[in-house]
Structures are given as structure tokens and as C-alpha cells.
Design an enzyme around this catalytic site. Structure first.
Site, PDB file in Angstrom:
ATOM      1  N   ASP A   9       1.009  -1.161   0.236  1.00 44.07           N
ATOM      2  CA  ASP A   9       0.082   0.134  -0.093  1.00 44.07           C
ATOM      3  C   ASP A   9       0.782   1.293   0.024  1.00 44.07           C
ATOM      4  O   ASP A   9       2.035   0.963   0.489  1.00 44.07           O
ATOM      5  CB  ASP A   9      -0.888   0.091   1.158  1.00 44.07           C
ATOM      6  CG  ASP A   9      -2.074   1.089   1.037  1.00 44.07           C
ATOM      7  OD1 ASP A   9      -2.311   1.389  -0.094  1.00 44.07           O
ATOM      8  OD2 ASP A   9      -2.480   1.408   2.142  1.00 44.07           O
ATOM      9  N   GLY A  10       0.196   2.356  -0.458  1.00 40.03           N
ATOM     10  CA  GLY A  10       1.074   3.731  -0.551  1.00 40.03           C
ATOM     11  C   GLY A  10       0.233   4.808  -0.054  1.00 40.03           C
ATOM     12  O   GLY A  10      -1.107   4.593   0.156  1.00 40.03           O
ATOM     13  N   GLU A  47       2.472   3.878  -4.317  1.00 35.49           N
ATOM     14  CA  GLU A  47       1.976   2.589  -4.925  1.00 35.49           C
ATOM     15  C   GLU A  47       2.888   1.693  -5.485  1.00 35.49           C
ATOM     16  O   GLU A  47       3.080   0.430  -5.142  1.00 35.49           O
ATOM     17  CB  GLU A  47       0.630   2.702  -5.486  1.00 35.49           C
ATOM     18  CG  GLU A  47      -0.392   3.526  -4.665  1.00 35.49           C
ATOM     19  CD  GLU A  47      -1.176   2.629  -3.628  1.00 35.49           C
ATOM     20  OE1 GLU A  47      -0.923   1.426  -3.262  1.00 35.49           O
ATOM     21  OE2 GLU A  47      -2.058   3.222  -3.053  1.00 35.49           O
ATOM     22  N   ASP A  69      -4.508  -2.254  -3.023  1.00 37.51           N
ATOM     23  CA  ASP A  69      -5.677  -1.498  -3.508  1.00 37.51           C
ATOM     24  C   ASP A  69      -5.540  -0.439  -4.818  1.00 37.51           C
ATOM     25  O   ASP A  69      -6.523   0.364  -4.664  1.00 37.51           O
ATOM     26  CB  ASP A  69      -6.218  -0.960  -1.993  1.00 37.51           C
ATOM     27  CG  ASP A  69      -5.288   0.116  -1.745  1.00 37.51           C
ATOM     28  OD1 ASP A  69      -4.234   0.592  -2.266  1.00 37.51           O
ATOM     29  OD2 ASP A  69      -5.399   0.632  -0.477  1.00 37.51           O
ATOM     30  N   HIS A 124      -9.108   0.497   2.625  1.00 35.17           N
ATOM     31  CA  HIS A 124      -9.835   0.927   3.925  1.00 35.17           C
ATOM     32  C   HIS A 124     -10.979   0.040   4.100  1.00 35.17           C
ATOM     33  O   HIS A 124     -11.890   0.706   4.422  1.00 35.17           O
ATOM     34  CB  HIS A 124     -10.129   2.353   3.911  1.00 35.17           C
ATOM     35  CG  HIS A 124      -8.592   3.101   3.593  1.00 35.17           C
ATOM     36  ND1 HIS A 124      -7.666   3.270   4.439  1.00 35.17           N
ATOM     37  CD2 HIS A 124      -8.209   3.573   2.487  1.00 35.17           C
ATOM     38  CE1 HIS A 124      -6.888   3.891   3.985  1.00 35.17           C
ATOM     39  NE2 HIS A 124      -7.073   4.273   2.714  1.00 35.17           N
ATOM     40  N   ASP A 134      -1.135  -0.108   4.956  1.00 31.41           N
ATOM     41  CA  ASP A 134      -1.638   1.378   5.322  1.00 31.41           C
ATOM     42  C   ASP A 134      -0.876   2.061   6.302  1.00 31.41           C
ATOM     43  O   ASP A 134      -0.273   3.091   6.537  1.00 31.41           O
ATOM     44  CB  ASP A 134      -3.078   1.604   5.296  1.00 31.41           C
ATOM     45  CG  ASP A 134      -3.423   3.001   5.228  1.00 31.41           C
ATOM     46  OD1 ASP A 134      -3.134   3.748   4.221  1.00 31.41           O
ATOM     47  OD2 ASP A 134      -4.123   3.361   6.275  1.00 31.41           O
TER      48      ASP A 134
END
Length: 146
Positions: A9-10, A47, A69, A124, A134
Site C-alpha cells: 500500500d502507498g 503505490e 488497493d 480501507h 496502510d
């Protein structure tokens, strides 16, 4: 070939702004967390860096299940956009420059070494590994604030 699960994740505050990425690697019952960040970056760059960092951490060719994501990363690879941009000298179909060619180049090179499959998940949304990645990304983003 060893089978590796990679979750990435970024995060970015402002676009551009300070950003970070988080990675969880899982193989044969072992787990490793990686993270990093930059003071002036974009969400899409973070990302991409998450996936690149995951693949660069592997010491030999592996079969990798990458869960992220980021539609940008997943579509860029699975829909062939990045390969197309590279073949056109990093130009998109409308002739405009493709963004982040340096990182797409690194990722495409890594995908020639590893047998990777990409899976998109909603961010999320309570996915435990995505939530952890995250948190790692946000921690790095906050470290890189001016």
C-alpha cells in the site's frame, strides 16, 4: 519456485507531498514487513514503490501473489498499459507522456524475473494485511513531512 504473498500500500499527504509505502511479504510461514517514503512524491509513485520494494526484496525468482488497493498499478500491468507505454517510448495512446516511467521500467524489469499475479482489493475495507500496510505507509509519510 517458492510461492510468496505480497501485500502493498502507498499513502501520500497532498499530491504531490510527503508519502510512504508499506509491504508485507509472506513465505513458508514467515513474514517480513518493509516500508519507506519520500518528502516530495505522489500517491501513485508510493503505490508503485510498494510493489517494487516487495519484488526487489526477493533473492531469487519466485511465484508472487501481489495484493494491492491500487487500480493504477493493477491495471497498468494486467491491462498491458505499462508495456504499451514502454513500447511507445513512454507515451500514452493520446501521445501525452506516461507518468512515472522510471518506476514502471523497474517494475516491468522485475516482472521478467518473477512470476507475478496481481489482485486488487478495496482499500480501507478491513482487509487485515492492507490495513497493516496502510499503517506502515502512513508512518513513513508522517516521518517525511517537512
Amino acid at each position: 519456485m517458492k510461492i510468496v504473498e505480497a501485500f502493498t500500500d502507498g499513502a501520500c499527504s497532498g499530491n504531490p507531498g510527503p508519502g510512504g509505502y508499506g509491504v508485507i511479504l509472506r513465505c513458508e510461514g514467515r513474514e517480513k514487513e518493509l516500508s519507506g517514503g519520500e518528502a516530495d512524491t505522489t500517491n501513485n509513485r508510493m503505490e508503485l514503490m510498494g510493489v517494487i520494494t516487495a519484488l526487489e526484496a526477493l533473492k531469487y525468482p519466485c511465484k508472487v501473489k501481489i495484493t494491492t488497493d491500487s487500480k493504477y498499478v493493477v491495471d497498468g500491468i494486467t491491462k498491458g498499459w505499462a508495456k504499451s507505454w514502454r513500447s511507445k517510448g513512454w507515451k500514452k495512446s493520446d501521445g501525452k507522456p506516461a507518468l512515472n516511467p522510471d518506476l514502471w521500467e523497474r517494475l516491468l524489469d522485475l516482472l521478467e524475473i518473477h512470476d507475478a499475479e496481481f489482485f486488487w482489493i478495496k482499500g480501507h475495507a478491513g482487509h487485515p494485511e492492507n490495513e497493516r500496510c496502510d499503517a506502515l505507509a502512513v508512518e513513513q509519510r508522517d516521518k517525511h513531512r517537512h
